[in-house]
Design a protein around this motif. Structure first.
Motif, PDB file in Angstrom:
ATOM      1  N   GLY A 318      15.581   7.394  -0.573  1.00 51.94           N
ATOM      2  CA  GLY A 318      14.301   6.702  -0.518  1.00 51.94           C
ATOM      3  C   GLY A 318      14.355   5.370  -1.236  1.00 51.94           C
ATOM      4  N   TYR A 319      13.259   4.603  -1.114  1.00 50.75           N
ATOM      5  CA  TYR A 319      13.154   3.269  -1.691  1.00 50.75           C
ATOM      6  C   TYR A 319      12.201   3.264  -2.879  1.00 50.75           C
ATOM      7  CZ  TYR A 319      14.950   1.482   2.843  1.00 50.75           C
ATOM      8  OH  TYR A 319      15.694   1.227   3.968  1.00 50.75           O
ATOM      9  N   ILE A 320      12.436   2.325  -3.805  1.00 48.11           N
ATOM     10  CA  ILE A 320      11.457   1.945  -4.823  1.00 48.11           C
ATOM     11  C   ILE A 320      11.223   0.454  -4.654  1.00 48.11           C
ATOM     12  CG2 ILE A 320      10.985   1.692  -7.280  1.00 48.11           C
ATOM     13  CD1 ILE A 320      12.574   4.191  -7.801  1.00 48.11           C
ATOM     14  N   ILE A 321       9.942   0.043  -4.594  1.00 52.48           N
ATOM     15  CA  ILE A 321       9.610  -1.301  -4.155  1.00 52.48           C
ATOM     16  C   ILE A 321       8.321  -1.780  -4.830  1.00 52.48           C
ATOM     17  CG2 ILE A 321       8.418  -0.312  -2.149  1.00 52.48           C
ATOM     18  CD1 ILE A 321       9.200  -2.751  -0.513  1.00 52.48           C
ATOM     19  N   ASN A 322       8.191  -3.073  -5.030  1.00 51.02           N
ATOM     20  CA  ASN A 322       6.983  -3.656  -5.605  1.00 51.02           C
ATOM     21  C   ASN A 322       5.846  -3.658  -4.581  1.00 51.02           C
ATOM     22  OD1 ASN A 322       5.220  -6.285  -6.022  1.00 51.02           O
ATOM     23  ND2 ASN A 322       6.058  -5.773  -8.022  1.00 51.02           N
ATOM     24  N   PRO A 323       4.585  -3.489  -5.023  1.00 49.18           N
ATOM     25  CA  PRO A 323       3.454  -3.485  -4.075  1.00 49.18           C
ATOM     26  C   PRO A 323       3.347  -4.776  -3.251  1.00 49.18           C
ATOM     27  CG  PRO A 323       2.747  -2.662  -6.211  1.00 49.18           C
ATOM     28  CD  PRO A 323       4.143  -3.175  -6.405  1.00 49.18           C
ATOM     29  N   THR A 324       3.760  -5.903  -3.813  1.00 49.81           N
ATOM     30  CA  THR A 324       3.700  -7.157  -3.051  1.00 49.81           C
ATOM     31  C   THR A 324       4.600  -7.092  -1.834  1.00 49.81           C
ATOM     32  OG1 THR A 324       3.230  -8.410  -5.073  1.00 49.81           O
ATOM     33  CG2 THR A 324       4.029  -9.655  -3.181  1.00 49.81           C
ATOM     34  N   TYR A 354       9.074   5.820   0.402  1.00 48.85           N
ATOM     35  CA  TYR A 354       9.170   4.832  -0.663  1.00 48.85           C
ATOM     36  C   TYR A 354       8.134   5.131  -1.740  1.00 48.85           C
ATOM     37  CZ  TYR A 354       4.975   2.488   1.168  1.00 48.85           C
ATOM     38  OH  TYR A 354       3.695   2.209   1.578  1.00 48.85           O
ATOM     39  N   ALA A 355       8.417   4.632  -2.935  1.00 46.31           N
ATOM     40  CA  ALA A 355       7.453   4.648  -4.040  1.00 46.31           C
ATOM     41  C   ALA A 355       7.190   3.204  -4.416  1.00 46.31           C
ATOM     42  CB  ALA A 355       8.001   5.421  -5.230  1.00 46.31           C
ATOM     43  N   SER A 356       5.927   2.877  -4.611  1.00 45.50           N
ATOM     44  CA  SER A 356       5.517   1.515  -4.945  1.00 45.50           C
ATOM     45  C   SER A 356       5.142   1.444  -6.421  1.00 45.50           C
ATOM     46  CB  SER A 356       4.330   1.113  -4.071  1.00 45.50           C
ATOM     47  OG  SER A 356       3.792  -0.120  -4.486  1.00 45.50           O
ATOM     48  N   THR A 357       5.688   0.470  -7.145  1.00 47.34           N
ATOM     49  CA  THR A 357       5.386   0.336  -8.571  1.00 47.34           C
ATOM     50  C   THR A 357       5.547  -1.109  -9.017  1.00 47.34           C
ATOM     51  OG1 THR A 357       6.077   0.945 -10.809  1.00 47.34           O
ATOM     52  CG2 THR A 357       7.773   1.005  -9.116  1.00 47.34           C
ATOM     53  N   THR A 358       4.667  -1.540  -9.897  1.00 47.35           N
ATOM     54  CA  THR A 358       4.768  -2.885 -10.468  1.00 47.35           C
ATOM     55  C   THR A 358       5.863  -2.960 -11.514  1.00 47.35           C
ATOM     56  OG1 THR A 358       3.054  -2.328 -12.086  1.00 47.35           O
ATOM     57  CG2 THR A 358       2.347  -3.437 -10.055  1.00 47.35           C
ATOM     58  N   SER A 359       6.525  -1.858 -11.815  1.00 50.93           N
ATOM     59  CA  SER A 359       7.657  -1.891 -12.729  1.00 50.93           C
ATOM     60  C   SER A 359       8.856  -2.590 -12.112  1.00 50.93           C
ATOM     61  CB  SER A 359       8.040  -0.467 -13.165  1.00 50.93           C
ATOM     62  OG  SER A 359       7.009   0.095 -13.952  1.00 50.93           O
ATOM     63  N   VAL A 360       8.824  -2.777 -10.796  1.00 44.19           N
ATOM     64  CA  VAL A 360       9.767  -3.696 -10.149  1.00 44.19           C
ATOM     65  C   VAL A 360       9.085  -5.062 -10.134  1.00 44.19           C
ATOM     66  CG1 VAL A 360      11.075  -4.251  -8.074  1.00 44.19           C
ATOM     67  CG2 VAL A 360      10.686  -1.859  -8.689  1.00 44.19           C
ATOM     68  N   GLY A 368      10.083 -18.055  -9.266  1.00 39.93           N
ATOM     69  CA  GLY A 368       9.179 -16.956  -9.599  1.00 39.93           C
ATOM     70  C   GLY A 368       8.591 -16.264  -8.392  1.00 39.93           C
ATOM     71  N   ASN A 369       9.311 -16.246  -7.275  1.00 41.70           N
ATOM     72  CA  ASN A 369       8.772 -15.648  -6.049  1.00 41.70           C
ATOM     73  C   ASN A 369       9.726 -14.619  -5.447  1.00 41.70           C
ATOM     74  OD1 ASN A 369      10.787 -17.356  -5.169  1.00 41.70           O
ATOM     75  ND2 ASN A 369       9.646 -18.100  -3.381  1.00 41.70           N
ATOM     76  N   GLN A 370      10.576 -14.022  -6.268  1.00 44.34           N
ATOM     77  CA  GLN A 370      11.534 -13.052  -5.764  1.00 44.34           C
ATOM     78  C   GLN A 370      11.324 -11.685  -6.408  1.00 44.34           C
ATOM     79  OE1 GLN A 370      15.491 -14.589  -6.336  1.00 44.34           O
ATOM     80  NE2 GLN A 370      15.161 -16.364  -5.009  1.00 44.34           N
ATOM     81  N   SER A 371      11.753 -10.669  -5.687  1.00 42.35           N
ATOM     82  CA  SER A 371      11.668  -9.303  -6.184  1.00 42.35           C
ATOM     83  C   SER A 371      12.946  -8.569  -5.817  1.00 42.35           C
ATOM     84  CB  SER A 371      10.440  -8.596  -5.596  1.00 42.35           C
ATOM     85  OG  SER A 371      10.248  -7.324  -6.195  1.00 42.35           O
ATOM     86  N   GLU A 372      12.971  -7.271  -6.066  1.00 50.22           N
ATOM     87  CA  GLU A 372      14.118  -6.426  -5.747  1.00 50.22           C
ATOM     88  C   GLU A 372      13.657  -5.197  -4.982  1.00 50.22           C
ATOM     89  OE1 GLU A 372      16.975  -7.323  -9.642  1.00 50.22           O
ATOM     90  OE2 GLU A 372      15.607  -5.595  -9.653  1.00 50.22           O
ATOM     91  N   LEU A 373      14.570  -4.595  -4.235  1.00 51.73           N
ATOM     92  CA  LEU A 373      14.347  -3.291  -3.600  1.00 51.73           C
ATOM     93  C   LEU A 373      15.451  -2.364  -4.070  1.00 51.73           C
ATOM     94  CD1 LEU A 373      13.237  -5.439  -1.311  1.00 51.73           C
ATOM     95  CD2 LEU A 373      13.162  -3.391   0.099  1.00 51.73           C
ATOM     96  N   TYR A 374      15.089  -1.117  -4.282  1.00 53.98           N
ATOM     97  CA  TYR A 374      16.060  -0.112  -4.683  1.00 53.98           C
ATOM     98  C   TYR A 374      16.108   0.969  -3.610  1.00 53.98           C
ATOM     99  CZ  TYR A 374      15.936  -2.281  -9.260  1.00 53.98           C
ATOM    100  OH  TYR A 374      16.030  -3.191 -10.284  1.00 53.98           O
ATOM    101  N   PHE A 375      17.316   1.312  -3.197  1.00 52.09           N
ATOM    102  CA  PHE A 375      17.500   2.414  -2.264  1.00 52.09           C
ATOM    103  C   PHE A 375      18.519   3.351  -2.888  1.00 52.09           C
ATOM    104  CE2 PHE A 375      19.466   4.471   1.503  1.00 52.09           C
ATOM    105  CZ  PHE A 375      18.321   5.040   2.042  1.00 52.09           C
TER     106      PHE A 375
END
Length: 449
Positions: A318-324, A354-360, A368-375
């Motif tokens: 599964g994925y962990i991903i930011n809400p944005t 997937y789980a959505s969390t602002t901890s990412v 300041g416009n990038q994020s990460e995805l975890y699989f």
């Protein structure tokens, strides 16, 4: 130490003994005829004898637990009067409480007695407030600690209750990471360091060794401390709403700290190392700088391939991903105007949850416009839980609130709860984690949308 904790400690050591015995047998495969050397045989025999002693010890402790249950007495008669202002509750049938409510009630009992009067005061309060059934369970699952400031050690059952409350709100736990007990705060187990190899061979040719390369992973309890201010008005008017509010407050504080560390925590001796740094370096993949539907699909495919090409079992992927980024994927459209990821409304990205969390974070990168995805295959991720949580209270201490303002518990008529738990995080196979870095996936990032 309570009987159940001694049993857990014995079984934990027994599990370590079994690992050490298996390691000796594995090492012997390189010997002539696969026999043990004299030294290996002596080590194996010593471990086997220790295993027998541990088995006997567990049997004695379980026998003691049965004898205690047979001779159990109700909580001592309550003193006259009601110093806590709470009406007495008669004996009740056992009821199934929602996750975290049992722990929440112990927090309230410790807070309401202000650590005065020791365990008996906590049990008296529990008896008056929630009945003899809950008080008896509390007596069975708590020990008074040596903390002279009113600290109490919460044993396995109610520590597990806190963990169950954390499971749906901590992304790594929610996605199915394996919770493993750490007897005495430590655990050593095996991890896979490479995949196995199989080969075709000719007639009468020797069969080459074909087994995964393995090593050891050692987990040790890292101390997580949370301060939770609770209004004394809330403690005075006990109800199921109070149970839920206290549960939510305690769970939220602990969950935020776990979530942030479990995902992006840097390597440290005092805190768990997060997925970002447990992942093999070859599985940290740079996102395509050009954001369009095809490149997004390709990047997600690279994450999945990073696991499948290394024969990761994919039991709980599964994925962990930011809400944005969730919002971005929910709006992303193909050239025909169809939603590219309609399944995201059902909690999936493609075939995987997937789980959505602002901890990412979503503010990384130079702009300041990038994020990460975890699989990850979360069946390969272990959360070590020491299963011994410490509670302490103070009505005089100060704390710093979310806005950086120092507040006095006494001045604000609050009770400050300190919760300390021991946790760690480890991966049984570092190739079971993949990270997509530098994903500038934000609503409006695709030209023309």
């Amino acid at each position: 130490m309570a009987v159940r904790d001694r049993i857990a400690a014995l079984r934990g050591r027994q599990a370590q003994v079994h690992v050490e015995m298996e390691q000796i047998l594995t090492a012997s495969e390189g010997n002539d005829n696969g026999d043990l050397t004299a030294e290996q045989q002596a080590q194996y025999d010593a471990l086997a004898a220790e295993d027998d002693r541990l088995t006997a010890g567990v049997a004695r402790e379980e026998d003691m637990e049965r004898r205690r249950a047979a001779a159990a007495r109700p909580v001592a008669a309550l003193p006259t009067g009601n110093p806590h202002g709470v009406g007495s509750v008669p004996a009740q049938a056992a009821q199934k409480l929602e996750a975290g409510i049992g722990f929440s009630r112990l927090v309230q009992a410790v807070a309401s007695t202000k650590g005065q009067g020791g365990m008996q005061a906590v049990l008296d309060y529990s008896e008056k407030t929630w009945g003899s059934t809950f008080a008896a369970a509390a007596a069975d699952n708590m020990e008074q600690s040596v903390d002279v400031q009113g600290g109490f050690l919460v044993n396995t059952a109610y520590s597990s209750d806190l963990i169950e409350a954390l499971r749906p709100v901590v992304a790594v736990r929610k996605m199915g990471a394996l919770s493993v007990p750490m007897p005495n705060g430590n655990l050593t187990t095996r991890k896979q360091t490479s995949t196995s190899n199989a080969q075709w061979i000719g007639e009468r040719a020797a069969i080459p060794t074909s087994a995964p390369q393995v090593g050891n992973v050692t987990m040790s309890a890292k101390k997580l401390a949370a301060l939770v201010p609770i209004s004394n008005d809330l403690l005075r008017y006990n109800s199921i709403q109070t149970d839920n509010l206290v549960n939510n407050d305690v769970t939220r504080e602990v969950a935020i700290a776990e979530d942030q560390q479990f995902i992006r925590g840097a390597v440290s001796v005092s805190a768990p190392t997060g997925l970002r740094y447990l992942a093999n370096a070859s599985n940290v993949i740079a996102a395509n700088a050009t954001v369009n539907v095809q490149n997004v699909r390709n990047d997600l495919g690279k994450l999945r391939l990073a696991l499948t090409k290394n024969n990761v079992p994919m039991l709980r992927p599964g994925y962990i991903i930011n809400p944005t980024l969730v919002e971005f994927l929910s709006q992303l459209q193909t050239s025909t105007g169809a939603l590219a990821f309609p399944e995201i409304a059902d909690g999936r990205i493609g075939a995987f949850p997937y789980a959505s969390t602002t901890s990412v974070p979503d503010n990384m990168g130079a702009d300041g416009n990038q994020s990460e995805l975890y699989f990850a295959d979360f069946s390969q991720i272990m959360v070590g839980d020491a299963l011994q949580t410490t509670l302490a209270v103070s009505t005089e201490a100060s704390y710093v609130d979310g806005e950086g303002v120092t507040r006095s518990a006494f001045q604000n008529d609050e009770t400050l709860i300190r919760v300390i738990e021991g946790v760690d995080l480890a991966a049984r196979y570092d190739m079971a984690i993949a990270v997509l870095a530098g994903a500038a996936w934000f609503p409006g990032a695709v030209a023309g949308q």
